[in-house]
Design a protein around this motif. Sequence first.
Motif, short mmCIF file in Angstrom:
data_model
loop_
_atom_site.label_atom_id
_atom_site.label_comp_id
_atom_site.label_asym_id
_atom_site.label_seq_id
_atom_site.Cartn_x
_atom_site.Cartn_y
_atom_site.Cartn_z
N TYR A 170 -11.97 -25.85 -8.84
CA TYR A 170 -13.36 -25.57 -9.16
C TYR A 170 -13.51 -24.11 -9.56
N HIS A 171 -14.23 -23.86 -10.65
CA HIS A 171 -14.43 -22.50 -11.17
C HIS A 171 -15.94 -22.24 -11.29
N PRO A 172 -16.54 -21.73 -10.22
CA PRO A 172 -17.99 -21.49 -10.27
C PRO A 172 -18.38 -20.45 -11.31
N ASP A 173 -17.48 -19.53 -11.67
CA ASP A 173 -17.79 -18.57 -12.71
C ASP A 173 -17.97 -19.25 -14.06
N ILE A 174 -17.17 -20.29 -14.32
CA ILE A 174 -17.33 -21.04 -15.58
C ILE A 174 -18.60 -21.88 -15.54
N VAL A 175 -18.91 -22.43 -14.37
CA VAL A 175 -20.18 -23.15 -14.23
C VAL A 175 -21.35 -22.22 -14.54
N ALA A 176 -21.28 -20.99 -14.03
CA ALA A 176 -22.34 -20.01 -14.29
C ALA A 176 -22.43 -19.66 -15.76
N LEU A 206 -16.17 -31.38 -1.06
CA LEU A 206 -16.95 -31.96 -2.15
C LEU A 206 -18.45 -31.94 -1.86
N VAL A 207 -18.82 -32.09 -0.61
CA VAL A 207 -20.25 -31.99 -0.26
C VAL A 207 -20.75 -30.57 -0.50
N GLU A 208 -19.95 -29.58 -0.12
CA GLU A 208 -20.33 -28.20 -0.38
C GLU A 208 -20.49 -27.95 -1.88
N ARG A 209 -19.57 -28.49 -2.66
CA ARG A 209 -19.64 -28.31 -4.12
C ARG A 209 -20.88 -29.00 -4.69
N ARG A 210 -21.14 -30.22 -4.24
CA ARG A 210 -22.33 -30.93 -4.70
C ARG A 210 -23.60 -30.15 -4.38
N ASP A 211 -23.67 -29.62 -3.14
CA ASP A 211 -24.88 -28.91 -2.73
C ASP A 211 -25.06 -27.60 -3.50
N ARG A 212 -23.96 -26.91 -3.78
CA ARG A 212 -24.07 -25.70 -4.59
C ARG A 212 -24.64 -26.03 -5.97
N LEU A 213 -24.10 -27.08 -6.58
CA LEU A 213 -24.55 -27.46 -7.91
C LEU A 213 -25.99 -27.96 -7.87
N ALA A 214 -26.32 -28.74 -6.85
CA ALA A 214 -27.68 -29.26 -6.75
C ALA A 214 -28.70 -28.15 -6.63
N ALA A 215 -28.33 -27.05 -5.95
CA ALA A 215 -29.24 -25.91 -5.83
C ALA A 215 -29.56 -25.30 -7.18
N ARG A 216 -28.69 -25.52 -8.16
CA ARG A 216 -28.92 -25.04 -9.53
C ARG A 216 -29.47 -26.14 -10.43
#
Length: 394
Positions: free
Chosen positions: A348-354, A133-143
């Motif tokens: 988690y689907h980072p492609d959908i987030v994108a 979850l920390v990795e996911r938060r940090d990925r999203l925060a970078a965006r």
Amino acid sequence: MNARLLHLIQSALFVAILGAPMAAAYWGLEPPDILATENRTLAEIPGLSLFFTDPVHGVSRLKAAFADRFPLRQTLIRAGNRLRLAVFGESPVSGVIVGRQGWLYYSLENALNDHLNVMNLPPILQDDMVRTLVERRDRLAARGIAFYVLVPPDKHTVYPEFLPPYVRVLRPRSRLDILKERLADAGIAILDVRDELARAKTVRRAYWKTDTHWNDWGAFTAAKKLIDTLRARFPDIPPLCENDFDVVETVVPGGDLAGMLMLPDLLPETDIRLIPRDPNAFGQRAVFGAPRPYADPANHPERAMVVAETGERGLPKALFFRDSFSSAMIPFLAGRFQSAVFLWTHAYHPDIVAAERPDVVVLEVVERYQYAFCLENPPEPSWPGAVSPTPPGF
């Protein structure tokens, strides 16, 4: 009475017992199907050709189909279930616990074990959840995307007082107690709504008595907590106020647990609904069903993606990864975002987030599904035109 006559009587009784359901179905004496459908696909009657190509398989499938479709099958099952409930006060279904004062509880998927606090959550698993979850938060925060975790409590947690007396908590701390502390220490914004629901239930019932889920009042309480939290970062989101809704109560057939007992018509309860006083007010209006350029990850007709758009550019865009507990929250949340996409999946689907480029991502995971926090983060796709740098680990 001679032996031959006795055998004839026995044979006649045997044929009568077997033939009675067939006769009842033929003469239209079987009650109409007013029950909730079983939560599985009934076996189909095999085609005649199968008995020539694979007779063993054909007979096996015919036996299964007959067992599922035997005339008066539901009537007999219902009669047996009613008898066990009335005479012995016990559940005839392993996944349902009969509580007090008409309350039913779900016991599959570790729901009961979670309430008893016997679910294993070793430190190595806690570490794995926190890391993911920390990795996911940090990925999203970078965006520039905010990330929140919402954990609806199971009914056992909010209404333990109606459980049978033999159900006793065995350890002082629950998985949610432990994990909430770990995630908060790691800086994950986790929303625990147990206290809010404890207050809400003093006003009116917040969960269904015959269903696993919260009702509109419980869902409203959790949605309000989420909206109040988001407004600290997105102040233009309209607040969610109880005074904007009328409370309507209607007696309806029982919910999914009553359906598991095949007795929803005999176990009715009061549905508590919150109806907007002004459906066109700011924060209520939303248009549903806009197409999206990606496949629905749920790929299930009863778990279809929900897309709600208001067109209000001053509001943030939201993306929800969720389970069934979000369904009752959607009417309270949909009109409070420029767009809100609700995906019935914990993955988690980072492609959908994108594709969506939301301002906020919410992961909703009901209490008994906390192992979903172990689901790994797939590789991050490239974002054409994105100005935020890609941090290490993407």
